[in-house]
Motif scaffolding. Structure first.
Motif, PDB file in Angstrom:
ATOM      1  N   SER A  32      19.134  24.908 -34.280  1.00 37.15           N
ATOM      2  CA  SER A  32      18.194  24.326 -35.058  1.00 37.15           C
ATOM      3  C   SER A  32      18.486  23.168 -35.683  1.00 37.15           C
ATOM      4  O   SER A  32      18.244  21.910 -35.653  1.00 37.15           O
ATOM      5  CB  SER A  32      17.490  25.771 -35.513  1.00 37.15           C
ATOM      6  OG  SER A  32      16.279  26.046 -35.092  1.00 37.15           O
ATOM      7  N   PRO A  35      11.196  23.748 -33.578  1.00 28.62           N
ATOM      8  CA  PRO A  35      10.225  24.803 -33.783  1.00 28.62           C
ATOM      9  C   PRO A  35       9.035  24.881 -34.175  1.00 28.62           C
ATOM     10  O   PRO A  35       7.774  23.891 -34.814  1.00 28.62           O
ATOM     11  CB  PRO A  35      11.210  25.532 -34.524  1.00 28.62           C
ATOM     12  CG  PRO A  35      12.358  25.245 -34.478  1.00 28.62           C
ATOM     13  CD  PRO A  35      11.862  23.591 -34.715  1.00 28.62           C
ATOM     14  N   ARG A  36       8.095  26.384 -33.661  1.00 27.94           N
ATOM     15  CA  ARG A  36       6.209  26.408 -34.325  1.00 27.94           C
ATOM     16  C   ARG A  36       6.084  25.719 -35.442  1.00 27.94           C
ATOM     17  O   ARG A  36       5.293  25.553 -36.204  1.00 27.94           O
ATOM     18  CB  ARG A  36       6.344  28.206 -33.391  1.00 27.94           C
ATOM     19  CG  ARG A  36       4.796  28.237 -33.805  1.00 27.94           C
ATOM     20  CD  ARG A  36       4.170  29.200 -33.002  1.00 27.94           C
ATOM     21  NE  ARG A  36       5.472  30.528 -32.939  1.00 27.94           N
ATOM     22  CZ  ARG A  36       5.843  31.579 -34.822  1.00 27.94           C
ATOM     23  NH1 ARG A  36       4.167  30.938 -34.977  1.00 27.94           N
ATOM     24  NH2 ARG A  36       6.239  32.565 -34.477  1.00 27.94           N
ATOM     25  N   MET A  37       7.446  26.939 -36.378  1.00 25.99           N
ATOM     26  CA  MET A  37       7.278  26.962 -37.778  1.00 25.99           C
ATOM     27  C   MET A  37       8.901  26.601 -38.328  1.00 25.99           C
ATOM     28  O   MET A  37       9.985  27.152 -37.669  1.00 25.99           O
ATOM     29  CB  MET A  37       7.191  28.597 -37.904  1.00 25.99           C
ATOM     30  CG  MET A  37       6.263  28.918 -37.677  1.00 25.99           C
ATOM     31  SD  MET A  37       5.846  30.765 -38.426  1.00 25.99           S
ATOM     32  CE  MET A  37       6.502  30.657 -40.237  1.00 25.99           C
ATOM     33  N   SER A  38       8.640  25.487 -38.642  1.00 25.82           N
ATOM     34  CA  SER A  38      10.310  24.984 -39.378  1.00 25.82           C
ATOM     35  C   SER A  38      10.210  24.297 -40.401  1.00 25.82           C
ATOM     36  O   SER A  38      11.023  23.638 -40.669  1.00 25.82           O
ATOM     37  CB  SER A  38      10.184  23.765 -38.019  1.00 25.82           C
ATOM     38  OG  SER A  38       9.092  22.610 -38.286  1.00 25.82           O
ATOM     39  N   GLU A  60      13.193  31.029 -31.773  1.00 28.74           N
ATOM     40  CA  GLU A  60      11.981  30.558 -32.232  1.00 28.74           C
ATOM     41  C   GLU A  60      11.197  29.884 -32.969  1.00 28.74           C
ATOM     42  O   GLU A  60      10.343  28.767 -33.058  1.00 28.74           O
ATOM     43  CB  GLU A  60      10.500  31.688 -31.768  1.00 28.74           C
ATOM     44  CG  GLU A  60      11.158  32.524 -30.572  1.00 28.74           C
ATOM     45  CD  GLU A  60      10.399  32.324 -29.971  1.00 28.74           C
ATOM     46  OE1 GLU A  60       9.774  30.933 -29.401  1.00 28.74           O
ATOM     47  OE2 GLU A  60      11.271  32.422 -27.819  1.00 28.74           O
ATOM     48  N   THR A  61      11.515  30.398 -34.319  1.00 30.35           N
ATOM     49  CA  THR A  61      11.412  29.553 -35.294  1.00 30.35           C
ATOM     50  C   THR A  61      12.569  28.557 -36.181  1.00 30.35           C
ATOM     51  O   THR A  61      13.852  29.218 -36.515  1.00 30.35           O
ATOM     52  CB  THR A  61      10.294  30.895 -36.821  1.00 30.35           C
ATOM     53  OG1 THR A  61      11.741  31.884 -37.328  1.00 30.35           O
ATOM     54  CG2 THR A  61       9.879  31.361 -35.466  1.00 30.35           C
ATOM     55  N   ARG A  69      15.859  27.352 -28.324  1.00 38.31           N
ATOM     56  CA  ARG A  69      14.885  28.623 -28.647  1.00 38.31           C
ATOM     57  C   ARG A  69      15.381  29.555 -26.478  1.00 38.31           C
ATOM     58  O   ARG A  69      14.695  30.704 -27.281  1.00 38.31           O
ATOM     59  CB  ARG A  69      13.454  27.896 -28.067  1.00 38.31           C
ATOM     60  CG  ARG A  69      11.950  28.818 -28.291  1.00 38.31           C
ATOM     61  CD  ARG A  69      10.388  28.697 -27.975  1.00 38.31           C
ATOM     62  NE  ARG A  69      10.628  27.504 -27.165  1.00 38.31           N
ATOM     63  CZ  ARG A  69      10.700  26.239 -27.096  1.00 38.31           C
ATOM     64  NH1 ARG A  69      10.933  25.380 -27.875  1.00 38.31           N
ATOM     65  NH2 ARG A  69      10.621  25.025 -26.323  1.00 38.31           N
ATOM     66  N   ARG A 113      14.633  23.066 -27.262  1.00 41.25           N
ATOM     67  CA  ARG A 113      14.220  23.753 -26.462  1.00 41.25           C
ATOM     68  C   ARG A 113      15.785  25.032 -25.725  1.00 41.25           C
ATOM     69  O   ARG A 113      15.144  26.297 -25.973  1.00 41.25           O
ATOM     70  CB  ARG A 113      14.082  23.147 -25.020  1.00 41.25           C
ATOM     71  CG  ARG A 113      13.780  24.276 -23.654  1.00 41.25           C
ATOM     72  CD  ARG A 113      12.892  22.930 -22.788  1.00 41.25           C
ATOM     73  NE  ARG A 113      12.698  23.991 -21.018  1.00 41.25           N
ATOM     74  CZ  ARG A 113      11.242  24.565 -20.993  1.00 41.25           C
ATOM     75  NH1 ARG A 113      10.607  24.404 -22.007  1.00 41.25           N
ATOM     76  NH2 ARG A 113      10.860  25.129 -20.047  1.00 41.25           N
TER      77      ARG A 113
END
Length: 605
Positions: free
Chosen positions: A359, A145-148, A420-421, A414, A411
């Motif tokens: 996640s 994820p963009r922020m993980s 998203e994160t 998301r 993916r």
């Protein structure tokens, strides 16, 4: 400057993974090139070390695997001790979920390997139990994820459990011809490390000397030195820095400022060292060399398998290859996912805030990247060259497949589940409202700094003082806002102290009480608070009534809930223009961040 930039990049998760992958590809190309003879000859070079009657006579390959790699496992042990003492394994509620998931992530892969290749090569089951943390974090940065950050912490905790179990297996299962005499010396070394910790020895030299003797004794005993490295790291004490030590070091700096001399400079150096635990200092010194030199050198020595002459076809037809692939790719995904689900369902703990089930699945898939530990076990488990080749091909295939499966799962998480994160929130919630918040500075200042604080937190007392530096330096361009985050589990007086500040606010003296509370952090009982109100000239009867007012207690709880919604979990936590600040929070850093925002605004970025 270019060299500095390269070093900084290699210290990142992505940089370390790219370096490791590059060295692995180099080893494969070298071993399958016309210069393959030079590759084999290099690692077969004999290197001898004699100390009196002791002799360490090994080829270069074994010096890397049994010598340098001890540093790798020593760093792993240091990290485990940190997590147990001051990190994510400190509390029972925090460690049970990763403990169950990590154990399942070792057992299930081993069972899958044995189901596929047990009749052919059962001794290779240890090759699928470990996870390569460096590769895992690097690939996470690329496909996650963009922020993980929260997922990263969860996976690091898992890898701590995983590594501990894997190293124990290596030391117990893959050691042969144990000699009692050297083993007793090794046990004495472990006792010496324990004693140094109990004596609170802060110098690193005694620990290093004992670890060197421990390595030599373990080698002579016939036990694989990986377990010695791990146990040694576990016995090096870790602790949070105490505010008193920081203040003492500050006073030493003041003495150096007033009278710069070699002796005072030495005192400053020793004071700095003493303020940081020996575990953290050794970890800081060794972590970069291990990730940038030791592990890549290990990959260069072990990943170079000759796949010419039909060897690749034989490997792909081998049950060992697919046992390794199945154990790592399928076993890790299934074991960790089911272990996490079972632990959460059983009420043993919860997932980290911000981390969803998708996640977790992606992270479990990434744990199928075995590499370092897998290659080490392969060298210990197999004597036949074709078996080594087959198992190594399985590890390399698992690396690629686990990364692809993780990418697909992230993916899916998301798109299908909206994950998203996998991190804490970073936006201030609710935004600053001058009608309700405590604000210092110009009301219409272009920048706002919000601090979540705890009146019993010693670091808040120092961090809060940076407001004066910001005000003087930025001259009307910033305003400062305080919100409460009493950490009730470690600071039992912080909540009532926050209520006292709110009670003083009702008489127009919030900031006076605010500074008074920080000036007397060690005395925050109810009677002390009443005394402070009297010293400030407040109406003490009204103050007492307000101190018992449930609405003020609710206000403090609302601030704590705001911290939770905004992603603040400790104190002090700062927000700059509504976004959580990450990294150092000294005045110079915050001033530089504001100047950067101003520069970005001027250039239209």
């Amino acid at each position: 400057m270019a060299r500095l930039d390269l070093t900084q990049r290699l210290r990142t998760d992505t940089g370390a993974a790219v370096l490791l992958l590059s060295v692995t590809l180099l080893a494969l190309l070298w071993a399958n090139s016309p210069l393959s003879g030079a590759y084999s000859a290099l690692w077969e070079t004999p290197v001898s070390l004699e100390i009196g009657d002791l002799a360490f006579d090994m080829d270069l390959h074994h010096w890397v695997n049994d010598g340098l790699m001890v540093l790798f496992f020593f760093v792993v042990g240091l990290e485990v001790r940190q997590e147990l003492s001051v990190g994510s394994l400190r509390r029972r509620s925090q460690r049970l979920v990763p403990l169950v998931a990590g154990t399942a992530g070792v057992v299930v892969p081993a069972l899958i390997y044995l189901a596929i290749a047990g009749s052919t090569a059962p001794e290779g089951w240890g090759a699928v139990v470990g996870t390569d943390t460096a590769f895992l974090l690097g690939v996470l940065a690329l496909v996650g994820p963009r922020m993980s950050n929260q997922l990263r912490v969860f996976l690091l905790t898992l890898s701590v459990v995983d590594d501990f179990l894997a190293v124990t297996i290596i030391g117990v299962v893959y050691s042969e011809d144990v000699r009692i005499g050297p083993l007793l010396i090794a046990a004495a070394c472990l006792g010496a490390l324990w004693l140094l910790g109990r004596m609170r020895e802060w110098r690193s030299t005694p620990y290093v000397l004992v670890v060197v003797v421990l390595w030599g004794a373990t080698m002579q005993a016939g036990v694989h030195p990986s377990i010695a490295g791990m146990l040694a790291g576990l016995l090096v004490p870790a602790a949070l820095t105490r505010r008193a030590d920081v203040v003492r070091t500050k006073n030493l700096y003041r003495a150096y400022w007033q009278s710069p001399s070699a002796s005072v400079a030495r005192d400053v150096h020793l004071g700095l060292s003493r303020s940081i635990s020996v575990n953290h200092r050794l970890h800081e010194v060794l972590n970069t060399p291990v990730n940038v030199v030791v592990v890549p050198l290990f990959a260069l020595a072990n990943a170079g398998i000759d796949l010419r002459g039909g060897a690749l076809g034989e490997a792909l037809a081998s049950s060992i290859t697919w046992g390794v692939v199945g154990g790592l790719v399928v076993g890790k995904l299934v074991g960790i996912s089911l272990g996490t689900w079972a632990a959460v369902k059983a009420g043993l703990g919860t997932l980290p805030d911000g981390v969803g089930p998708g996640s977790v699945l992606g992270g479990a898939a990434l744990s199928g990247i075995g590499f370092t530990v897998s290659l080490l076990v392969i060298g210990l488990a197999f004597d036949d060259e074709s078996q080594v080749q087959a198992a190594t091909v399985g590890v390399l295939l698992a690396l690629v497949l686990a990364s692809l499966v993780a990418w697909a799962l992230f993916r899916l998480a998301r798109v299908r589940w909206g994950e998203e994160t996998a991190d804490l929130p970073t936006t201030l919630d609710p935004p600053v409202d001058p009608r309700h918040d405590h604000v210092q500075g110009e009301p219409d200042a272009p920048h706002t700094i919000v601090e979540y604080l705890d009146y019993e937190c010693p670091f808040c007392a120092r961090a809060t003082g940076m407001w004066r530096d910001l005000r003087d330096e930025l001259d009307g361009r910033v305003r400062y806002v305080v919100r409460h985050l009493p950490l009730d589990d470690v600071h039992p007086h912080a909540h009532l102290a926050a209520v006292a500040a709110e009670a003083a606010h009702r008489q127009g003296r919030f900031w006076d009480m605010h500074h008074h509370l920080f000036a007397h952090q060690s005395r925050l009982e109810a009677e002390d608070l009443r005394g402070y109100a009297d010293e400030l000239g407040l109406d003490v009867e009204q103050f007492d009534a307000d101190l018992a007012d449930e609405s003020l207690h609710a206000r403090v709880r609302d601030h704590a809930e705001s911290a939770r919604l905004s992603g603040a979990r400790g104190t002090p936590t700062f927000f700059l223009d509504g976004v959580r600040h990450q990294g150092p929070h000294d005045a110079a850093t915050l001033i530089a961040a504001i100047e950067e925002l101003d520069a970005a605004g001027r250039t239209g970025r």
